[in-house]
Design a protein around this motif. Structure first.
Motif, PDB file in Angstrom:
ATOM      1  N   HIS A 183      16.266  15.297  -4.584  1.00 48.83           N
ATOM      2  CA  HIS A 183      15.393  13.989  -4.523  1.00 48.83           C
ATOM      3  C   HIS A 183      13.759  14.312  -4.923  1.00 48.83           C
ATOM      4  O   HIS A 183      13.627  15.546  -4.749  1.00 48.83           O
ATOM      5  CB  HIS A 183      15.551  13.222  -3.512  1.00 48.83           C
ATOM      6  N   ARG A 184      13.116  13.128  -5.075  1.00 49.63           N
ATOM      7  CA  ARG A 184      11.888  13.435  -5.582  1.00 49.63           C
ATOM      8  C   ARG A 184      11.052  12.227  -4.722  1.00 49.63           C
ATOM      9  O   ARG A 184      11.379  11.020  -5.115  1.00 49.63           O
ATOM     10  CB  ARG A 184      11.513  13.333  -6.877  1.00 49.63           C
ATOM     11  N   LEU A 185      10.387  12.413  -3.729  1.00 51.09           N
ATOM     12  CA  LEU A 185       9.733  11.261  -2.904  1.00 51.09           C
ATOM     13  C   LEU A 185       8.316  11.496  -2.808  1.00 51.09           C
ATOM     14  O   LEU A 185       7.862  12.649  -2.369  1.00 51.09           O
ATOM     15  CB  LEU A 185      10.458  11.188  -1.542  1.00 51.09           C
ATOM     16  N   THR A 186       7.609  10.667  -3.148  1.00 50.67           N
ATOM     17  CA  THR A 186       6.059  10.784  -3.247  1.00 50.67           C
ATOM     18  C   THR A 186       5.529   9.561  -2.886  1.00 50.67           C
ATOM     19  O   THR A 186       5.832   8.250  -3.210  1.00 50.67           O
ATOM     20  CB  THR A 186       5.587  11.269  -4.584  1.00 50.67           C
ATOM     21  N   PHE A 187       4.557   9.597  -1.793  1.00 48.40           N
ATOM     22  CA  PHE A 187       3.911   8.449  -1.345  1.00 48.40           C
ATOM     23  C   PHE A 187       2.389   8.362  -2.011  1.00 48.40           C
ATOM     24  O   PHE A 187       1.757   9.451  -1.903  1.00 48.40           O
ATOM     25  CB  PHE A 187       3.770   8.408   0.028  1.00 48.40           C
ATOM     26  N   HIS A 188       2.116   7.298  -2.336  1.00 50.16           N
ATOM     27  CA  HIS A 188       0.612   7.240  -2.911  1.00 50.16           C
ATOM     28  C   HIS A 188      -0.129   6.214  -1.940  1.00 50.16           C
ATOM     29  O   HIS A 188       0.618   5.382  -1.405  1.00 50.16           O
ATOM     30  CB  HIS A 188       0.684   6.520  -4.314  1.00 50.16           C
ATOM     31  N   GLY A 189      -1.410   6.762  -1.394  1.00 52.36           N
ATOM     32  CA  GLY A 189      -2.096   5.988  -0.629  1.00 52.36           C
ATOM     33  C   GLY A 189      -3.321   6.671  -0.293  1.00 52.36           C
ATOM     34  O   GLY A 189      -4.015   7.677  -0.996  1.00 52.36           O
ATOM     35  N   ILE A 190      -3.851   6.339   1.007  1.00 56.41           N
ATOM     36  CA  ILE A 190      -5.037   6.944   1.231  1.00 56.41           C
ATOM     37  C   ILE A 190      -5.037   7.809   2.540  1.00 56.41           C
ATOM     38  O   ILE A 190      -4.338   7.766   3.431  1.00 56.41           O
ATOM     39  CB  ILE A 190      -5.955   5.755   1.903  1.00 56.41           C
ATOM     40  N   CYS A 191      -5.333   9.081   2.432  1.00 52.52           N
ATOM     41  CA  CYS A 191      -5.139  10.148   3.226  1.00 52.52           C
ATOM     42  C   CYS A 191      -6.064  10.102   4.485  1.00 52.52           C
ATOM     43  O   CYS A 191      -7.077   9.210   4.580  1.00 52.52           O
ATOM     44  CB  CYS A 191      -5.545  11.711   2.606  1.00 52.52           C
ATOM     45  N   LYS A 192      -5.522  10.927   5.495  1.00 53.44           N
ATOM     46  CA  LYS A 192      -6.417  10.779   6.735  1.00 53.44           C
ATOM     47  C   LYS A 192      -8.086  11.010   6.587  1.00 53.44           C
ATOM     48  O   LYS A 192      -8.913  10.250   7.041  1.00 53.44           O
ATOM     49  CB  LYS A 192      -6.007  12.048   7.706  1.00 53.44           C
ATOM     50  N   LYS A 193      -8.367  11.851   5.777  1.00 51.60           N
ATOM     51  CA  LYS A 193      -9.905  12.158   5.724  1.00 51.60           C
ATOM     52  C   LYS A 193     -10.605  11.025   5.040  1.00 51.60           C
ATOM     53  O   LYS A 193     -11.637  10.660   5.608  1.00 51.60           O
ATOM     54  CB  LYS A 193      -9.895  13.510   4.965  1.00 51.60           C
ATOM     55  N   CYS A 194      -9.912  10.576   3.899  1.00 48.51           N
ATOM     56  CA  CYS A 194     -10.488   9.417   3.197  1.00 48.51           C
ATOM     57  C   CYS A 194     -10.705   8.230   3.983  1.00 48.51           C
ATOM     58  O   CYS A 194     -11.690   7.078   3.905  1.00 48.51           O
ATOM     59  CB  CYS A 194      -9.892   9.142   1.746  1.00 48.51           C
ATOM     60  N   LYS A 195      -9.441   8.075   4.856  1.00 51.03           N
ATOM     61  CA  LYS A 195      -9.625   6.737   5.631  1.00 51.03           C
ATOM     62  C   LYS A 195     -10.634   6.857   6.774  1.00 51.03           C
ATOM     63  O   LYS A 195     -11.581   5.905   6.937  1.00 51.03           O
ATOM     64  CB  LYS A 195      -8.255   6.776   6.561  1.00 51.03           C
ATOM     65  N   GLU A 196     -11.056   8.145   7.274  1.00 47.96           N
ATOM     66  CA  GLU A 196     -12.131   8.256   8.387  1.00 47.96           C
ATOM     67  C   GLU A 196     -13.588   8.122   7.507  1.00 47.96           C
ATOM     68  O   GLU A 196     -14.225   7.609   7.999  1.00 47.96           O
ATOM     69  CB  GLU A 196     -11.929   9.555   8.807  1.00 47.96           C
ATOM     70  N   ASP A 197     -13.458   8.722   6.270  1.00 48.20           N
ATOM     71  CA  ASP A 197     -14.871   8.442   5.751  1.00 48.20           C
ATOM     72  C   ASP A 197     -15.366   7.054   5.323  1.00 48.20           C
ATOM     73  O   ASP A 197     -16.437   6.679   5.479  1.00 48.20           O
ATOM     74  CB  ASP A 197     -14.690   9.401   4.351  1.00 48.20           C
ATOM     75  N   ASP A 198     -14.302   6.288   5.198  1.00 50.22           N
ATOM     76  CA  ASP A 198     -14.374   4.925   4.861  1.00 50.22           C
ATOM     77  C   ASP A 198     -14.872   4.069   6.123  1.00 50.22           C
ATOM     78  O   ASP A 198     -15.772   3.355   5.889  1.00 50.22           O
ATOM     79  CB  ASP A 198     -13.018   4.278   4.563  1.00 50.22           C
ATOM     80  N   GLN A 199     -14.359   4.562   7.324  1.00 52.65           N
ATOM     81  CA  GLN A 199     -15.073   3.756   8.555  1.00 52.65           C
ATOM     82  C   GLN A 199     -16.300   4.253   8.903  1.00 52.65           C
ATOM     83  O   GLN A 199     -16.884   3.388   9.840  1.00 52.65           O
ATOM     84  CB  GLN A 199     -13.937   3.990   9.579  1.00 52.65           C
ATOM     85  N   GLN A 200     -16.816   5.080   8.219  1.00 59.08           N
ATOM     86  CA  GLN A 200     -18.289   5.459   8.583  1.00 59.08           C
ATOM     87  C   GLN A 200     -19.252   4.362   8.009  1.00 59.08           C
ATOM     88  O   GLN A 200     -19.104   3.962   6.979  1.00 59.08           O
ATOM     89  CB  GLN A 200     -18.768   6.794   8.242  1.00 59.08           C
TER      90      GLN A 200
END
Lengths: 149, 149
Positions: A132-149
Motif C-alpha cells: 500500500h501507499r498511504l500519505t497524509f497531507h496537512g499541517i505538521c506539529k511545528k507549523c501548527k505551533e508557529d501559526d498560533q504565535q
DNA sequence: CTCCCTGCAAAGCTTTTGCAGCCTA
DNA sequence: TAGGCTGCAAAAGCTTTGCAGGGAG
C-alpha cells in the motif's frame, strides 16, 4: 549498521546481483540518510562526495535494482521526482508518510495503521493486497505551533 | 451531466477564472471519462478529436487550474505520469485506488475508509490532516480468477 | 574468456515557460 | 483598451538507453 549492510548484501547476492563498490556506496548513503526521502540525484550527489567517479546512470540503475528486490520502496510526493525509501528492517509493509503542505517536511509513521482496513478491502472488493501507499497531507506539529504565535 | 458542468462553471467563475471553450472542453472530457485516470496527454488527445486546434500547454494549464480550485485531484501511480481525477460530487476526501500489479487496471473505492485512522494520526502524531492518498497494490478480482483456471 | 557492470553522452518523456497575438469584458 | 487566455515552439527537468571499455569470477 554493518550488520544491516551485510544483510542487504546477502539479499543482493541471493538475487544473483554482484556487490560492486558503487552498489555498496549507494546502500550506505541510503542507510546514512534513512530519515530523509532522497531522490536519485540526492543520492548521486552524496555518493559523489566520497566517490566522485560514479555516474548518475549507475545510481538510477542501482536504485531500480534495489526496488526490484524490495530493499527500497519508490515513492513520489507529487513534485515530479521519484524518491527512494529504505524498507525498515523486518517491516512487511511500506510505512506511511505525513507531508506538510506548509513547510514541505515529510515524516514517517512506521506503525501499520491499515490491517483492519485491508481486511475489509480484501473481502468487500475481492482484491488481494500486496502493498500500500498511504500519505497524509496537512499541517505538521511545528507549523501548527508557529501559526498560533 | 449538464448540471455538474454548470456547478463546475460556477466554481470557476467564483474563483474569477474565465470559462473559455477550451476549459469547458477539458472539463467535459474529464466528466465523460470519469472512471479512467487520464494523463494530460490523454485529455489532450480526446479534446483534439472535437477541437483539433487546442494546444497541449493549454490542457496542462487548465488541469493545473482545476487542481488548484479542488475540482480535480492529481495523482501518480509511479509510472512517471501525473494523472487527473475528478473529485466526486460532494466528496470531502480523495477516493482510494486499487492498482492491479498484473494487468495494470485501476479501480476506485469511493467509501472513505480512513476516518478512524485519521483521528488516531491527528491525536497521536499531532498532525492536522487536510487530505490523503491511499493506494493499494495487488491482484484484482479478474486476474485472481484468471489465475485459478 | 565471458558476462555483467559502469561511465559518458545522447536521447526520450513529461511538463513548464516565453512570447506574440487574440478575444472578451 | 487592458488583461487574461491561447497556441506554438523552445526550454527545462527527470529518467532511460546505447555503446564501448573494464573487471570479476
Amino acid at each position: 549498521m554493518e550488520d544491516r549492510i551485510q544483510k542487504i548484501k546477502d539479499q543482493m547476492k541471493k538475487s544473483s546481483y554482484k556487490l560492486t563498490s558503487q552498489r555498496e556506496a549507494t546502500v550506505r548513503v541510503l542507510l546514512e540518510n534513512e530519515a530523509d526521502h532522497l531522490s536519485a540525484e540526492d543520492v548521486y550527489l552524496k555518493i559523489k562526495e566520497k566517490s566522485p567517479e560514479i555516474g548518475l546512470a549507475t545510481v538510477y540503475r542501482t536504485l531500480e535494482l534495489l526496488t526490484e528486490i524490495n530493499i527500497v520502496d519508490k515513492i513520489s510526493f507529487g513534485d515530479g521526482v521519484q524518491r527512494f525509501d529504505l524498507r525498515k528492517e523486518g517491516a512487511n509493509h511500506f510505512h506511511h508518510h505525513l507531508v506538510c503542505i506548509k513547510c514541505g517536511s515529510v515524516d514517517e509513521i512506521e506503525e501499520d495503521l491499515l490491517p483492519e482496513v485491508e481486511r475489509k478491502v480484501e473481502t468487500k472488493y475481492d482484491f488481494q493486497i500486496h502493498d500500500h501507499r498511504l500519505t497524509f497531507h496537512g499541517i505538521c506539529k511545528k507549523c501548527k505551533e508557529d501559526d498560533q504565535q
